[in-house]
Design a protein around this motif. Structure first.
Motif, mmCIF file in Angstrom:
data_model
loop_
_atom_site.group_PDB
_atom_site.id
_atom_site.type_symbol
_atom_site.label_atom_id
_atom_site.label_comp_id
_atom_site.label_asym_id
_atom_site.label_seq_id
_atom_site.Cartn_x
_atom_site.Cartn_y
_atom_site.Cartn_z
ATOM 1 N N ILE A 143 -12.334 -15.210 -4.699
ATOM 2 C CA ILE A 143 -11.549 -16.390 -4.349
ATOM 3 C C ILE A 143 -11.771 -16.769 -2.886
ATOM 4 O O ILE A 143 -11.964 -17.939 -2.552
ATOM 5 C CB ILE A 143 -10.056 -16.147 -4.645
ATOM 6 C CG1 ILE A 143 -9.815 -16.082 -6.150
ATOM 7 C CG2 ILE A 143 -9.195 -17.244 -4.011
ATOM 8 C CD1 ILE A 143 -8.407 -15.662 -6.533
ATOM 9 N N ARG A 144 -11.756 -15.770 -2.015
ATOM 10 C CA ARG A 144 -11.987 -16.046 -0.586
ATOM 11 C C ARG A 144 -13.373 -16.631 -0.346
ATOM 12 O O ARG A 144 -13.582 -17.416 0.582
ATOM 13 C CB ARG A 144 -11.800 -14.772 0.234
ATOM 14 C CG ARG A 144 -10.350 -14.329 0.376
ATOM 15 C CD ARG A 144 -10.181 -13.294 1.463
ATOM 16 N NE ARG A 144 -10.876 -12.053 1.146
ATOM 17 C CZ ARG A 144 -10.338 -11.032 0.476
ATOM 18 N NH1 ARG A 144 -9.085 -11.126 0.035
ATOM 19 N NH2 ARG A 144 -11.025 -9.944 0.247
ATOM 20 N N ALA A 145 -14.334 -16.232 -1.183
ATOM 21 C CA ALA A 145 -15.705 -16.741 -1.036
ATOM 22 C C ALA A 145 -15.854 -18.148 -1.608
ATOM 23 O O ALA A 145 -16.907 -18.769 -1.444
ATOM 24 C CB ALA A 145 -16.684 -15.794 -1.729
ATOM 25 N N GLY A 146 -14.810 -18.645 -2.276
ATOM 26 C CA GLY A 146 -14.857 -19.990 -2.838
ATOM 27 C C GLY A 146 -15.289 -20.052 -4.285
ATOM 28 O O GLY A 146 -15.651 -21.128 -4.783
ATOM 29 N N PHE A 174 0.329 -10.712 -8.079
ATOM 30 C CA PHE A 174 0.635 -11.791 -7.152
ATOM 31 C C PHE A 174 0.954 -11.305 -5.747
ATOM 32 O O PHE A 174 1.166 -12.107 -4.842
ATOM 33 C CB PHE A 174 1.752 -12.655 -7.731
ATOM 34 C CG PHE A 174 1.303 -13.365 -8.984
ATOM 35 C CD1 PHE A 174 0.235 -14.239 -8.955
ATOM 36 C CD2 PHE A 174 1.929 -13.123 -10.197
ATOM 37 C CE1 PHE A 174 -0.197 -14.875 -10.103
ATOM 38 C CE2 PHE A 174 1.512 -13.754 -11.352
ATOM 39 C CZ PHE A 174 0.439 -14.632 -11.306
ATOM 40 N N GLY A 175 0.936 -9.991 -5.573
ATOM 41 C CA GLY A 175 0.932 -9.451 -4.222
ATOM 42 C C GLY A 175 -0.463 -9.448 -3.625
ATOM 43 O O GLY A 175 -0.633 -9.262 -2.419
ATOM 44 N N THR A 176 -1.467 -9.675 -4.466
ATOM 45 C CA THR A 176 -2.868 -9.665 -4.025
ATOM 46 C C THR A 176 -3.531 -11.031 -4.162
ATOM 47 O O THR A 176 -4.346 -11.419 -3.335
ATOM 48 C CB THR A 176 -3.674 -8.638 -4.857
ATOM 49 O OG1 THR A 176 -3.027 -7.373 -4.815
ATOM 50 C CG2 THR A 176 -5.098 -8.497 -4.331
ATOM 51 N N ILE A 177 -3.167 -11.765 -5.223
ATOM 52 C CA ILE A 177 -3.829 -13.018 -5.570
ATOM 53 C C ILE A 177 -2.904 -14.203 -5.324
ATOM 54 O O ILE A 177 -1.734 -14.165 -5.712
ATOM 55 C CB ILE A 177 -4.250 -13.016 -7.058
ATOM 56 C CG1 ILE A 177 -5.190 -11.838 -7.371
ATOM 57 C CG2 ILE A 177 -4.880 -14.344 -7.458
ATOM 58 C CD1 ILE A 177 -6.552 -11.943 -6.765
#
Length: 253
Positions: A143-146, A174-177
């Motif tokens: 996700i961070r990489a797009g 949802f503590g991570t994503i």
């Protein structure tokens, strides 16, 4: 939700050993078969694309990302998808391949779909797969990489305290994503072909997950209707507090 939905198998069988996996009922052997004529599969995809767009699952009958350091097919599929505007592919996985995710080149035509289960279910039934924390870590990196990421809460497995297990799992997820950055999520309880289940029970005579007293319907086995609805509604309702209902899909027999 896609009009032109296909899947292809460039590899048969999987390095993991999930007790409930339909592959155990589908094949008589656990040997992994890799088809090396990937260019022929690409040519067939291009032929279909001449007629209409295509949504293609390429990691159904195996876990391609778990084999990436050996065969490299995920990168080949990503390069192929990047060159074809009307093609969207899905890569489903239970692994945590940080070597891949830390060096990924994002493509809008490639969706990474992570199958997620409570850690207790992973430990009990999803042998040799990555932990929930590791899967989430890789999903977050993508996700961070797009990269487009889907989370698959499917199949849900019934335990005596399944409500607590899945509630705790969602807190960890949802503590991570960031749910706002997900493409969508899927929810579905365990269901399987009646013929596959018969073969699976021969291979897993002591497995609680495959010897559950399932309900049979139209050639498929699934949890009794009331339990199935209760489990899926439980998870869906909690997901709706974090994610738009339009992004939640429920699998059915």
């Amino acid at each position: 939700g896609n009009r032109y939905f296909y899947y292809t198998s460039c590899v048969m069988n999987c390095v993991f050993d999930c007790e409930y996996c339909y592959l155990k009922g589908m094949y008589p052997s656990a040997n992994i078969v890799v088809f090396v004529n990937l260019e022929d599969i690409f040519a067939e995809v291009e032929r279909i694309l001449e007629s209409h767009p295509l949504y293609l699952c390429v990691s159904y009958d195996t876990d391609l990302l778990a084999l990436e350091q050996i065969i490299g097919y995920v990168r080949e599929w990503c390069d192929f998808a990047a060159a074809h505007e009307d093609l969207k592919i899905e890569i489903r996985t239970k692994c945590a391949n940080h070597f891949y995710t830390r060096n990924v080149m994002p493509s809008p035509g490639v969706i990474y779909a992570f199958t997620l289960s409570p850690q207790r279910i992973i430990e009990a039934f999803e042998h040799h797969t990555s932990s929930l924390a590791e899967r989430l870590s890789c999903a977050a990196e993508l996700i961070r990489a797009g990269c487009p990421v889907r989370l698959c809460f499917d199949p849900m497995i019934c335990l005596p305290d399944w409500e607590q297990c899945y509630a705790e799992m969602l807190e960890q997820v949802f503590g991570t994503i960031d749910p706002e950055k997900l493409v969508d999520v899927s929810v579905g309880t365990f269901r399987i072909s009646q013929d596959y289940l018969k073969n699976m029970r021969k291979q897993e005579p002591g497995s609680a997950v495959v010897w559950f007293p399932f309900q049979k319907e139209n050639g498929y086995c699934h949890y009794p209707d009331a339990l199935m609805e209760r489990m899926e509604s439980f998870l869906t309702e909690r997901l709706e507090t974090r994610i738009s209902g339009e992004k939640i899909f429920r699998g059915r027999v």
